[in-house]
Design a protein around this motif. Structure first.
Motif, PDB file in Angstrom:
ATOM      1  N   LEU A  83      16.979 -56.719 -11.475  1.00 23.43           N
ATOM      2  CA  LEU A  83      18.188 -55.923 -11.299  1.00 23.43           C
ATOM      3  C   LEU A  83      18.028 -54.556 -11.945  1.00 23.43           C
ATOM      4  N   LEU A  86      15.896 -52.275  -9.787  1.00 18.35           N
ATOM      5  CA  LEU A  86      16.613 -51.771  -8.627  1.00 18.35           C
ATOM      6  C   LEU A  86      17.664 -50.742  -9.029  1.00 18.35           C
ATOM      7  N   ALA A  92      18.731 -47.360  -4.850  1.00 22.60           N
ATOM      8  CA  ALA A  92      20.082 -47.624  -5.341  1.00 22.60           C
ATOM      9  C   ALA A  92      20.879 -46.330  -5.477  1.00 22.60           C
ATOM     10  N   ASP A 127      25.305 -53.531   0.819  1.00 20.02           N
ATOM     11  CA  ASP A 127      24.087 -53.676   0.012  1.00 20.02           C
ATOM     12  C   ASP A 127      24.425 -53.696  -1.474  1.00 20.02           C
ATOM     13  N   ARG A 130      26.349 -57.033  -2.163  1.00 17.00           N
ATOM     14  CA  ARG A 130      25.443 -58.182  -2.076  1.00 17.00           C
ATOM     15  C   ARG A 130      24.556 -58.259  -3.327  1.00 17.00           C
ATOM     16  N   THR A 131      24.066 -57.124  -3.766  1.00 18.61           N
ATOM     17  CA  THR A 131      23.220 -57.105  -4.963  1.00 18.61           C
ATOM     18  C   THR A 131      23.993 -57.617  -6.177  1.00 18.61           C
ATOM     19  N   GLU A 134      24.696 -61.474  -5.764  1.00 16.47           N
ATOM     20  CA  GLU A 134      23.495 -62.307  -5.835  1.00 16.47           C
ATOM     21  C   GLU A 134      22.890 -62.335  -7.232  1.00 16.47           C
ATOM     22  N   HIS A 135      23.155 -61.302  -8.027  1.00 11.13           N
ATOM     23  CA  HIS A 135      22.649 -61.278  -9.402  1.00 11.13           C
ATOM     24  C   HIS A 135      23.670 -61.808 -10.404  1.00 11.13           C
ATOM     25  N   TRP A 160      23.796 -52.141 -13.823  1.00 10.23           N
ATOM     26  CA  TRP A 160      23.823 -51.984 -12.369  1.00 10.23           C
ATOM     27  C   TRP A 160      24.859 -50.959 -11.911  1.00 10.23           C
TER      28      TRP A 160
END
Length: 577
Positions: A83, A86, A92, A127, A130-131, A134-135, A160
């Protein structure tokens, strides 16, 4: 009249040097000269910082990484490696730019005139969402077997969301709804699996059939604002155990979500209800989106006005006890207000340091000039204090320290969110005119900076809530005092600040008038306690000298002579992923 005729030889050179394109400039009827040759000199780019990408805002941030290990362990930090990579990537950053330059659009009707009430987003919004899901940055910690699940989530969230803050709103709502929904065990059993899933599935469908659910909140009405007891929306009980809600919500967060906690009046008083966009049988609930708000910041996220017309909902908690019920959710959104503000401060600081390490002025790099070092170090101290307090609050969730969280969370929300616009403005000024230009990303951070100080209660509302926490529960004050006592004797300026706080609390006269002063001092003492115990002495000393003594850090860049500014800035420089 000039005619611009492309030169074949110039095109070949342009392909080799894409920063400019050669044209043959030829006045009508005469020979020309190479326009591109002249432009190549005047448009040569020098003394500009390169793009900031390839850093890790989680593991590469010493203050955040240390807080993660301190309140959890090294394995927790390591689990966020992907994470972090990204979050600091060019990809990102591009997602964040596109999501904000292409804000959501409301579709009230389809082509045939049917009411659809849908919100359309740019693909990168999904996107980003979802990131985050999912994390595990949404509801996952509430059912995780890991002992430090909330710290892990908080560290990931802080890192993030530096890429893009708008999508954090529905992520936060989904996280925060779970403890409130547990006041209705049957509803929790039905919806909690979707709310705590690490899957993101956009689109209106029956909640039971979706892999993951997103939650929102609707409290505010136009006649009441923060005074939710003035809400006019009504709920009428139905024979099947549900309620029919009628009314208007002035601000409804994330209207494309699957489920919402909303407030409406029963005969017993303000009550809390769960309202799904799609009913269990797959039919659309009445959830009429009147318009999307045109906001200062947070432009990638949709905020809306919603009309209820016998909209179906289910009671959460006891009738007439809607405010205490939804406060369960608000307490968790309050945590994310602190985390989000700390993330905004950290993102601005990272940009400022990066710029000064590549920009020269008056014969030297900006980063090597004493006054700029003072500014950067002061920004870094502010960022570390905000980060330390934010992750400490998350650790309190893991540990079940509700008494500590009740008071410390309110004070932190008031102070960290209130400081953020000042810090971001100073960071923007570091970049000068470059920072005032949209492409730098600082204007987006600046517009975002006031949001968390307004969300779920502005400064006055939160400061008064600090007084309520002090007055209703001596256990909350005792828990905070115990935290402060851990640093007792470490620094005389800290001890003096704690004594000032004690004096303030001992004088009950006109407490509401002094509520902001008390809330701010309480937050500063908590930050001081954490930095004195865990930060490098140079950082703690600078904090105590300015925030607990001196001018209180009102003007940034005023650290006293002798402060180890170089070391503080170096500590705050993020490393590559």
């Amino acid at each position: 009249m000039l005619g611009f005729v492309p030169s074949h030889e110039g095109f070949e050179r342009a392909l080799q040097r894409p920063s400019w394109c050669t044209f043959h400039v030829e006045p009508a009827g005469g020979a020309g000269e190479s326009y591109g040759a002249a432009m190549s000199v005047t448009h040569e780019v020098t003394n500009q910082a390169p793009p900031l990408a390839g850093h890790d805002p989680i593991a590469g941030d010493a203050a955040l990484a240390e807080a993660c290990v301190r309140h959890a362990d090294a394995a927790t930090l390591d689990s966020l490696k992907a994470l972090g990579a990204l979050a600091g990537s060019e990809q990102a950053q591009e997602w964040g730019r596109l999501a904000n330059e292409n804000p959501p659009r409301l579709r009230t009707h389809d082509r045939y005139g049917h009411r659809v009430d849908e919100v359309e987003f740019h693909p990168v919004w999904h996107d980003l969402m979802r990131t985050a899901f999912e994390h595990g940055l949404a509801g996952a910690p509430w059912t995780s077997p890991e002992p430090h699940a909330h710290v892990r989530r908080a560290v990931g969230y802080l890192g993030w969301t530096q890429a893009e803050m708008g999508h954090a709103c529905p992520v936060t709502m989904t996280y925060a709804v779970v403890p409130a929904l547990r006041r209705a065990p049957e509803l929790a059993a039905r919806y909690e699996p979707g709310l705590t899933a690490t899957a993101y599935e956009f689109g209106l469908a029956a909640p039971a059939g979706k892999r993951g659910l997103v939650a929102g909140m609707g409290m505010t009405e136009k006649q009441g604002g923060s005074d939710v007891r003035a809400n006019a929306s009504r709920a009428v009980p139905q024979a099947d155990g549900s309620y029919a809600l009628t009314g208007h919500k002035w601000f409804t967060s994330a209207p494309m979500s699957d489920l919402f906690l909303v407030l409406a009046q029963l005969d017993e008083g303000v009550s809390c209800f769960l309202v799904p966009r799609v009913l269990p049988d797959g039919t659309r609930n009445v959830f009429r989106l009147q318009r999307l708000k045109d906001k200062l910041g947070d432009r990638s996220n949709a905020s809306s006005e919603v009309e209820f017309d016998r909209t179906t909902g289910w009671l959460v908690g006891e009738p007439g006890r809607g405010v205490p019920t939804i406060i369960e959710m608000v307490n968790m959104t309050r945590l994310d207000c602190v985390l989000g503000s700390a993330a905004t401060v950290r993102a601005a600081l990272t940009q400022a340091i990066h710029h000064t390490r590549h920009r020269r002025a008056f014969g030297a790099l900006l980063a090597d000039q004493p006054l700029m070092q003072n500014v950067l170090a002061d920004l870094a101290v502010e960022s570390e204090a905000a980060t330390a307090l934010a992750i400490r609050l998350a650790a309190a969730v893991d540990a079940g320290e509700q008494d500590f969280l009740r008071l410390a969370g309110a004070a932190a929300k008031f102070w960290v969110c209130k400081r953020t616009p000042t810090v971001v403005a100073e960071a923007l000024e570091v970049l000068g005119g470059n920072g005032y230009v949209e492409e730098s990303g600082l204007p987006r951070l600046y517009r975002q900076a006031p949001l968390n100080s307004v969300w779920e209660g502005s400064g006055n509302v939160i400061a008064l809530d600090v007084l309520r926490a002090l007055g209703r529960s001596s256990a909350s004050l005792a828990a905070v005092r115990a935290e402060l006592d851990l640093a007792g004797g470490a620094d005389p300026r800290f001890d003096a600040a704690v004594n000032r706080l004690t004096t303030e609390l001992a004088d009950p006269e006109a407490l509401p008038l002094r509520a902001r002063r008390i809330a701010g001092l309480l937050a500063l003492c908590l930050q001081g306690s954490l930095l004195l115990r865990f930060a490098p002495p140079t950082v703690a000393d600078a904090f105590c000298a300015t925030r607990l003594g001196g001018d209180g850090g009102a003007v940034l860049g005023t650290l006293p002579a002798g402060t180890a500014v170089t070391g503080i800035v170096e500590r705050s420089s993020v490393s590559a992923a």
